[in-house]
Write an enzyme that holds these catalytic residues in place. Structure first.
Site, PDB file in Angstrom:
ATOM      1  N   ASP A 205       0.829  -1.206   0.000  1.00 48.15           N
ATOM      2  CA  ASP A 205       0.000   0.000   0.000  1.00 48.15           C
ATOM      3  C   ASP A 205       0.866   1.259   0.000  1.00 48.15           C
ATOM      4  OD1 ASP A 205      -2.829   1.003   0.477  1.00 48.15           O
ATOM      5  OD2 ASP A 205      -1.828   1.940   2.176  1.00 48.15           O
ATOM      6  N   GLU A 268       1.663  -0.555  -4.981  1.00 45.47           N
ATOM      7  CA  GLU A 268       0.704   0.495  -5.323  1.00 45.47           C
ATOM      8  C   GLU A 268       1.472   1.804  -5.230  1.00 45.47           C
ATOM      9  OE1 GLU A 268      -3.234   2.868  -3.798  1.00 45.47           O
ATOM     10  OE2 GLU A 268      -1.538   2.447  -2.532  1.00 45.47           O
TER      11      GLU A 268
HETATM   12  C1  GLC Z   1      -4.152   3.106  -0.583  1.00 47.03           C
HETATM   13  C2  GLC Z   1      -5.408   2.298  -0.455  1.00 47.03           C
HETATM   14  C3  GLC Z   1      -6.515   3.213  -0.033  1.00 47.03           C
HETATM   15  C4  GLC Z   1      -6.161   3.827   1.295  1.00 47.03           C
HETATM   16  C5  GLC Z   1      -4.806   4.517   1.241  1.00 47.03           C
HETATM   17  C6  GLC Z   1      -4.275   4.806   2.610  1.00 47.03           C
HETATM   18  O1  GLC Z   1      -4.222   4.041  -1.596  1.00 47.03           O
HETATM   19  O2  GLC Z   1      -5.667   1.637  -1.658  1.00 47.03           O
HETATM   20  O3  GLC Z   1      -7.749   2.547   0.045  1.00 47.03           O
HETATM   21  O4  GLC Z   1      -7.128   4.775   1.657  1.00 47.03           O
HETATM   22  O5  GLC Z   1      -3.850   3.687   0.641  1.00 47.03           O
HETATM   23  O6  GLC Z   1      -3.895   3.619   3.245  1.00 47.03           O
END
Ligand code: GLC
Length: 587
Positions: A205, A268
């Site tokens: 994440d 991500e």
């Molecule tokens: C990422 C997740 C999202 C979350 C953010 C903070 O972007 O996909 O859902 O709000 O991280 O953890």
């Protein structure tokens, strides 16, 4: 060939499960781990290679589970570690790998480390695991600088003893200090913990935020807009995509490689496409999300550009690319394609605006959105690389735009600083409809949403109670039109989107996954008389020759090359491909 070359994930179809909204086995209105286990057959029949589970850890749900209280446990509302082991065993038994979500940029404010940091006070080693700073002003009553969190409002929160801590997301999500060795140890333990339990990989994440440069000048001198600089490629943004972040992932790679086969990871990282490849290199995470499809408008030019970018970035990293149209953070693509395709400064501007008005400002042409969603998945599955499918997209679910504001859970919507300005991400997180007959009864106060206690489209199992079998309302309300999209109804319909997903994934496995990692040959649409401004056409070597994939983004039918139709998202019009359709042909 080394093990990385042959890795299972390079051409995988990965299904994202948002656990709290997938299937509720114990009737409390929240999806859970046994619920997922009970649907392994469904996932196997879809043909996916892996499931990625969004966070299922103990959490106060300040951000849908991305505020983690304990990284090495299961939220008791979702099950136990024993239930998790059963899920892994069932998935593996069906040939499905399991990927879990790691949230290393921040913890929950109820995590033991944060509680210890608060208790130990300023200057303590415990506090150094987070980012605490004194405030400005005579009594430190002003935040250290003007940074705004990504959910709105100041990115600094003051604690009782007067210090401020940084939170790039909600205030319940304090950012960790990755210069502190304890933080490294905590996550190494976590990666080993899940790897030892048989987990095959990790989704990382906000992978681009961990390293921060907060000390090279006084905090007050930093640019107030730094938080908005996720796409900054200069390497000088203090918060995002800093070069040092890659040292962390090189460290993690050593852990992944302790296992056989090495554990997989995907980043991500909402960074500039030119920088994505860095996260995917074989000595780091190995794969990175390519969000260009998720951002693209429905147009031949946008999609062609996205495919180019994805393949190019993968070549630079020495990995394969990924394709993502939807996830739990963006409005569902069937809806995006059903709304007017208007270029804007930021992606999803029009759909977010439409959501803000409960879906009433622009006409959502669902027939069109559905045709385009069919065309899009065939194009996506024909490409080399991994395809990430978000739960419910195989059912063609549209965004639920009219969730009553008082039922919203997303901090984007509830943030007091931005209240009423953003509807947030709940519209794509509504619990799945499994059974059309088990429908909620329309409640008198609002005909659109039912009283969940009467039916949940098969999302919640009833459990015995003194008053007979009962279940709670789903945590987000399901609209009555979900009946038309339910799994049982689509399983009975060979023309359904679910049937198309199953067929296309099976054919992809049979024809395409054994071919070269990144090989795509662009075929000029003019060569077969089609309009290049509306048509994208590429071919790939396949198990029994060459497979061409042709998508018509326009409204008018377009000619096709000579060859045999293998699969089509819509019925051909004579020899021509109708608008908003994709065909696979053996040529
Ligand atoms: C990422 C997740 C999202 C979350 C953010 C903070 O972007 O996909 O859902 O709000 O991280 O953890």
């Amino acid at each position: 060939m080394d093990v990385f070359d042959a890795a299972w994930w390079k051409q995988a179809v990965v299904y994202q499960v948002y656990p709290r909204s997938f299937k509720d086995a114990n009737g409390d209105g929240l999806g859970d781990i046994p619920g997922i286990t009970s649907k392994i057959d469904y996932l196997a029949s879809l043909g996916v290679d892996a499931i990625w589970l969004s966070p299922f850890y103990p959490s106060n749900l300040a951000d849908g589970g991305y505020d983690v209280i304990d990284y090495r446990n299961v939220d008791p509302r979702l099950g136990t570690l024993g239930d998790f082991d059963e899920l892994v065993a069932a998935a593996h038994g069906a040939g499905i790998k399991v990927i879990v979500d790691i949230v290393p940029n921040h913890t929950s404010n109820c995590h033991a480390m944060f509680k210890a940091a608060l208790a130990a006070g300023p200057g303590s080693p415990e506090r150094d695991r987070y980012i605490f700073r004194p405030g400005q002003g005579e009594h430190g009553e002003l935040p250290p600088n003007g940074w705004q969190s990504t959910f709105g409002g100041p990115a600094w929160e003051r604690v009782e003893d007067g210090e401020w801590y940084l939170h790039l997301f909600a205030k319940e999500q304090p950012d960790l200090n990755w210069k502190n060795p304890d933080v490294h140890e905590e996550f190494k333990r976590t990666l080993r913990f899940w790897s030892d339990r048989g987990v095959d990989g990790f989704r990382i994440d906000v992978a681009h935020a961990l390293a921060k440069d907060l000390d090279s000048r006084p905090l007050a001198d930093y640019d107030d807009d730094a938080v908005k600089g996720q796409l900054d490629v200069s390497g000088t943004n203090p918060l995002w995509d800093r070069p040092e972040v890659h040292d962390i992932y090189r460290e993690w790679r050593e852990i992944f490689n302790e296992y056989e086969p090495p554990r997989f990871a995907v980043a991500e990282a909402w960074v500039h496409p030119n920088h994505q490849y860095l996260y995917a290199s074989p000595d780091e995470l190995g794969q990175v999300f390519n969000f260009e499809f998720a951002k693209a408008l429905w147009s031949a030019a946008d999609f062609k550009h996205a495919i180019h970018e994805g393949l190019e970035s993968a070549r630079r990293s020495g990995s394969t690319t990924t394709w993502v149209m939807s996830n739990h953070d963006v409005p569902r693509h069937a809806t995006r394609y059903a709304l007017p395709q208007v270029p804007a400064v930021t992606h999803h501007q029009l759909v977010n605006d439409w959501l803000l008005r409960d879906g009433r400002s622009y006409f959502e042409d669902r027939g069109l959105g559905a045709r385009r969603a069919r065309a899009a998945i065939l194009m996506e599955l024909a490409l080399p690389g991994s395809v990430y499918i978000y739960q419910g997209e195989e059912l063609g679910l549209f965004e639920v735009a009219d969730i009553p504001w008082d039922r919203l859970e997303d901090p984007q919507a509830n943030n007091s600083h931005d209240a009423g300005k953003i509807k947030g991400r709940d519209g794509c997180r509504v619990p799945l409809p499994w059974a059309s007959e088990d429908r909620p009864a329309p409640a008198p106060w609002d005909a659109r949403f039912g009283d969940g206690a009467t039916g949940t489209f098969g999302f919640s199992e009833s459990v015995p109670s003194a008053a007979g079998p009962r279940h709670a309302s789903p945590h987000l309300p399901q609209p009555l039109w979900f009946a038309d999209f339910s799994v049982d109804r689509q399983e009975a319909d060979p023309g359904s989107l679910l049937a198309l997903y199953r067929r296309a994934i099976a054919l992809r496995r049979e024809l395409l996954t054994s071919t070269g990692d990144l090989e795509v040959t662009w075929v000029a649409p003019e060569a077969f008389g089609a309009d290049p401004s509306q048509v994208i056409s590429f071919s790939r070597p396949c198990a029994n020759g060459v497979l061409a994939c042709i998508t018509n983004f326009g409204e008018r039918p377009e000619p096709l090359p000579a060859g045999k139709v293998v699969l089509s998202s819509a019925e051909l019009e004579g020899d021509e491909l109708p608008g908003d359709a994709t065909v696979w042909m053996s040529v």
